[in-house]
Design a protein around this motif. Structure first.
Motif, PDB file in Angstrom:
ATOM      1  N   THR A  14       0.940  -1.131   0.061  1.00 52.84           N
ATOM      2  CA  THR A  14       0.033  -0.084  -0.131  1.00 52.84           C
ATOM      3  C   THR A  14       0.847   1.033   0.046  1.00 52.84           C
ATOM      4  O   THR A  14       1.934   1.507   0.612  1.00 52.84           O
ATOM      5  CB  THR A  14      -1.001   0.160   1.296  1.00 52.84           C
ATOM      6  N   CYS A  92       2.948  -2.419   4.251  1.00 53.00           N
ATOM      7  CA  CYS A  92       1.731  -1.406   4.321  1.00 53.00           C
ATOM      8  C   CYS A  92       2.440  -0.091   4.634  1.00 53.00           C
ATOM      9  O   CYS A  92       3.037   0.188   5.608  1.00 53.00           O
ATOM     10  CB  CYS A  92       0.825  -1.559   5.568  1.00 53.00           C
ATOM     11  N   VAL A  93       2.837   0.816   3.603  1.00 48.13           N
ATOM     12  CA  VAL A  93       3.356   1.924   3.569  1.00 48.13           C
ATOM     13  C   VAL A  93       2.590   3.001   3.443  1.00 48.13           C
ATOM     14  O   VAL A  93       3.055   4.232   3.504  1.00 48.13           O
ATOM     15  CB  VAL A  93       4.441   1.930   2.519  1.00 48.13           C
ATOM     16  N   ALA A  94       1.267   2.771   3.122  1.00 48.45           N
ATOM     17  CA  ALA A  94       0.302   4.049   2.920  1.00 48.45           C
ATOM     18  C   ALA A  94       0.207   4.816   4.027  1.00 48.45           C
ATOM     19  O   ALA A  94       0.353   4.260   5.130  1.00 48.45           O
ATOM     20  CB  ALA A  94      -1.171   3.389   2.475  1.00 48.45           C
ATOM     21  N   VAL A  96      -2.528   5.944   5.457  1.00 50.39           N
ATOM     22  CA  VAL A  96      -4.090   5.923   5.846  1.00 50.39           C
ATOM     23  C   VAL A  96      -4.582   6.994   6.685  1.00 50.39           C
ATOM     24  O   VAL A  96      -4.216   7.198   7.875  1.00 50.39           O
ATOM     25  CB  VAL A  96      -4.520   4.621   6.217  1.00 50.39           C
ATOM     26  N   ASP A  98      -6.480   8.566   9.681  1.00 48.85           N
ATOM     27  CA  ASP A  98      -7.001   7.820  10.672  1.00 48.85           C
ATOM     28  C   ASP A  98      -8.571   7.846  10.851  1.00 48.85           C
ATOM     29  O   ASP A  98      -9.182   7.105  11.215  1.00 48.85           O
ATOM     30  CB  ASP A  98      -6.582   8.321  11.908  1.00 48.85           C
ATOM     31  N   PRO A 126     -10.908   2.035   9.204  1.00 46.05           N
ATOM     32  CA  PRO A 126     -10.268   0.617   9.323  1.00 46.05           C
ATOM     33  C   PRO A 126      -8.799   0.803   9.425  1.00 46.05           C
ATOM     34  O   PRO A 126      -8.183   1.299   8.742  1.00 46.05           O
ATOM     35  CB  PRO A 126     -10.897  -0.335   8.329  1.00 46.05           C
ATOM     36  N   ASP A 127      -8.151   0.058  10.380  1.00 49.54           N
ATOM     37  CA  ASP A 127      -6.740  -0.203  10.261  1.00 49.54           C
ATOM     38  C   ASP A 127      -6.378  -1.365   9.463  1.00 49.54           C
ATOM     39  O   ASP A 127      -6.510  -2.553   9.866  1.00 49.54           O
ATOM     40  CB  ASP A 127      -6.085  -0.528  11.809  1.00 49.54           C
ATOM     41  N   ILE A 128      -5.930  -1.001   8.219  1.00 51.20           N
ATOM     42  CA  ILE A 128      -5.659  -2.145   7.051  1.00 51.20           C
ATOM     43  C   ILE A 128      -4.535  -2.946   7.579  1.00 51.20           C
ATOM     44  O   ILE A 128      -4.698  -4.271   7.510  1.00 51.20           O
ATOM     45  CB  ILE A 128      -5.172  -1.392   5.678  1.00 51.20           C
ATOM     46  N   LEU A 129      -3.438  -2.215   8.028  1.00 47.75           N
ATOM     47  CA  LEU A 129      -2.333  -3.203   8.483  1.00 47.75           C
ATOM     48  C   LEU A 129      -2.852  -4.258   9.598  1.00 47.75           C
ATOM     49  O   LEU A 129      -2.612  -5.471   9.531  1.00 47.75           O
ATOM     50  CB  LEU A 129      -1.048  -2.373   9.081  1.00 47.75           C
ATOM     51  N   GLY A 144       4.739  -3.288   8.505  1.00 50.41           N
ATOM     52  CA  GLY A 144       4.346  -1.832   8.639  1.00 50.41           C
ATOM     53  C   GLY A 144       5.522  -0.879   8.729  1.00 50.41           C
ATOM     54  O   GLY A 144       6.743  -1.337   8.682  1.00 50.41           O
ATOM     55  N   PHE A 145       5.094   0.296   8.359  1.00 52.06           N
ATOM     56  CA  PHE A 145       5.762   1.610   8.430  1.00 52.06           C
ATOM     57  C   PHE A 145       5.250   2.421   9.807  1.00 52.06           C
ATOM     58  O   PHE A 145       3.973   2.265   9.800  1.00 52.06           O
ATOM     59  CB  PHE A 145       6.109   2.500   7.300  1.00 52.06           C
ATOM     60  N   ALA A 146       6.049   3.056  10.396  1.00 47.99           N
ATOM     61  CA  ALA A 146       5.452   3.773  11.440  1.00 47.99           C
ATOM     62  C   ALA A 146       6.315   5.300  11.477  1.00 47.99           C
ATOM     63  O   ALA A 146       7.573   5.281  11.521  1.00 47.99           O
ATOM     64  CB  ALA A 146       5.384   3.273  12.730  1.00 47.99           C
ATOM     65  N   LYS A 159       3.895  -0.514  18.840  1.00 48.27           N
ATOM     66  CA  LYS A 159       3.050  -0.236  17.543  1.00 48.27           C
ATOM     67  C   LYS A 159       2.956  -1.668  16.931  1.00 48.27           C
ATOM     68  O   LYS A 159       2.046  -2.162  16.489  1.00 48.27           O
ATOM     69  CB  LYS A 159       3.477   0.736  16.681  1.00 48.27           C
ATOM     70  N   LYS A 163      -0.402  -3.724  16.152  1.00 49.70           N
ATOM     71  CA  LYS A 163      -0.871  -4.146  15.091  1.00 49.70           C
ATOM     72  C   LYS A 163      -0.793  -5.340  14.541  1.00 49.70           C
ATOM     73  O   LYS A 163      -1.607  -5.923  13.839  1.00 49.70           O
ATOM     74  CB  LYS A 163       0.073  -3.074  13.825  1.00 49.70           C
TER      75      LYS A 163
HETATM   76  O1  C5P Z   1      -0.608   5.565  11.137  1.00 51.90           O
HETATM   77  P1  C5P Z   1      -0.075   4.660  12.035  1.00 51.90           P
HETATM   78  O2  C5P Z   1       1.321   4.797  12.783  1.00 51.90           O
HETATM   79  O3  C5P Z   1      -0.964   3.524  12.926  1.00 51.90           O
HETATM   80  O4  C5P Z   1       0.663   3.465  10.719  1.00 51.90           O
HETATM   81  C1  C5P Z   1       1.401   2.320  11.202  1.00 51.90           C
HETATM   82  C2  C5P Z   1       1.182   1.440  10.075  1.00 51.90           C
HETATM   83  O5  C5P Z   1      -0.003   1.050   9.901  1.00 51.90           O
HETATM   84  C3  C5P Z   1       1.517   1.982   8.561  1.00 51.90           C
HETATM   85  O6  C5P Z   1       2.317   0.760   7.887  1.00 51.90           O
HETATM   86  C4  C5P Z   1       0.011   2.164   7.902  1.00 51.90           C
HETATM   87  O7  C5P Z   1       0.022   1.879   6.533  1.00 51.90           O
HETATM   88  C5  C5P Z   1      -0.697   1.272   8.402  1.00 51.90           C
HETATM   89  N1  C5P Z   1      -1.932   1.786   8.873  1.00 51.90           N
HETATM   90  C6  C5P Z   1      -3.122   1.179   7.964  1.00 51.90           C
HETATM   91  N2  C5P Z   1      -4.304   1.488   8.141  1.00 51.90           N
HETATM   92  C7  C5P Z   1      -4.681   2.518   9.295  1.00 51.90           C
HETATM   93  C8  C5P Z   1      -3.673   3.301   9.766  1.00 51.90           C
HETATM   94  C9  C5P Z   1      -2.390   2.839   9.395  1.00 51.90           C
HETATM   95  O8  C5P Z   1      -2.776   0.094   7.222  1.00 51.90           O
HETATM   96  N3  C5P Z   1      -5.928   2.951   9.321  1.00 51.90           N
END
Ligand code: C5P
Length: 220
Positions: A14, A92-94, A96, A98, A126-129, A144-146, A159, A163
């Motif tokens: 992402t 998951c790099v997007a 997203v 919140d 929704p939290d995709i990761l 994931g990336f943070a 985190k 996650k």
């Molecule tokens: O924003 P956050 O620090 O929670 O993001 C950490 C990781 O979670 C990232 O890899 C981001 O792509 C993923 N994420 C996601 N869906 C969300 C929030 C974050 O996939 N709603």
């Protein structure tokens, strides 16, 4: 250099921001450029992976040999990711959003005339990761990336556990801003935490792709 060590591996990536509409002309989003996510997709494709890049709106061209699916909202990004399951890995790099406005109005919001501005109500996206990490068809490797602003190591480890992902790459955004060309991360696998040196985003992507390739090689 052309490599084939990830050939046959389907990998979801992402990238970019999500855009959450308020009405037909207004939205909530963020400044994510998509550069790091596109670089990760490109590096994995150079290893021969079957990359499914799920991208929010960015001004980049999709890398060669990558299947790119364009989305706008977090809900759409999540649905597009789930459509790609089963997959071997998800990265998951997007950035997203919140939150999203609780309603997306069908017509443009108008000034009320009494001078009282509207109050926006937001709901959580929704939290995709986390969704991919806890899915019945969880990819074998979830990354994931943070972006953090303080206490990098502690917040990153928390985190990663919250996650449910395997690896987390955490960067200090007080040093490296959105849209920059370079990046510096802590690479957490749960077993170990490595401080990677500062490098440009394609180099970071290649270093991650090499680790992903090693991970799958060690499993055969
Ligand atoms: O924003 P956050 O620090 O929670 O993001 C950490 C990781 O979670 C990232 O890899 C981001 O792509 C993923 N994420 C996601 N869906 C969300 C929030 C974050 O996939 N709603």
């Amino acid at each position: 250099s052309k490599r084939t060590d990830l050939s046959g591996k389907r990998i979801i990536v992402t990238a970019g921001p999500t855009v959450e509409p308020l009405d037909p002309v207004r939205f909530i989003s963020n400044h994510s450029s998509g550069i790091q996510g596109y670089a990760v997709a490109d590096a994995l494709a150079q290893h021969g992976a079957d990359v499914r890049l799920i991208s929010g709106p960015v001004s980049l061209s999709p890398p060669a040999n990558v299947t790119c699916i364009h989305v706008r909202t977090a809900e759409d990004m999540k649905a597009a990711c789930l459509e790609q399951l089963p997959a071997d890995a998800a990265i998951c790099v997007a950035a997203v959003s919140d939150w999203r406005p609780d309603v997306a109005y069908a017509s443009k919001m108008k000034k009320s005339g009494d001078g009282i501005p509207p109050v926006l109500k937001l709901v959580e996206n929704p939290d995709i990761l986390a969704t991919l990490s806890r899915h019945d068809q969880r990819p074998t490797l979830v990354v994931g990336f943070a972006a953090e602003t303080d206490d990098l190591r502690k917040h990153a480890e928390q985190k990663r556990l919250r996650k449910g992902c395997d690896w987390l790459l955490a960067n200090d955004v007080t040093k490296h801003r959105f849209g920059g060309k370079r990046n510096q991360v802590l690479f957490l696998t749960g077993d170990e935490t490595e401080a990677w040196p500062e490098m440009d985003k394609p180099s970071l992507a290649h270093r991650l792709a090499d680790r992903v390739a090693q991970f799958f090689q060690a499993r055969v």
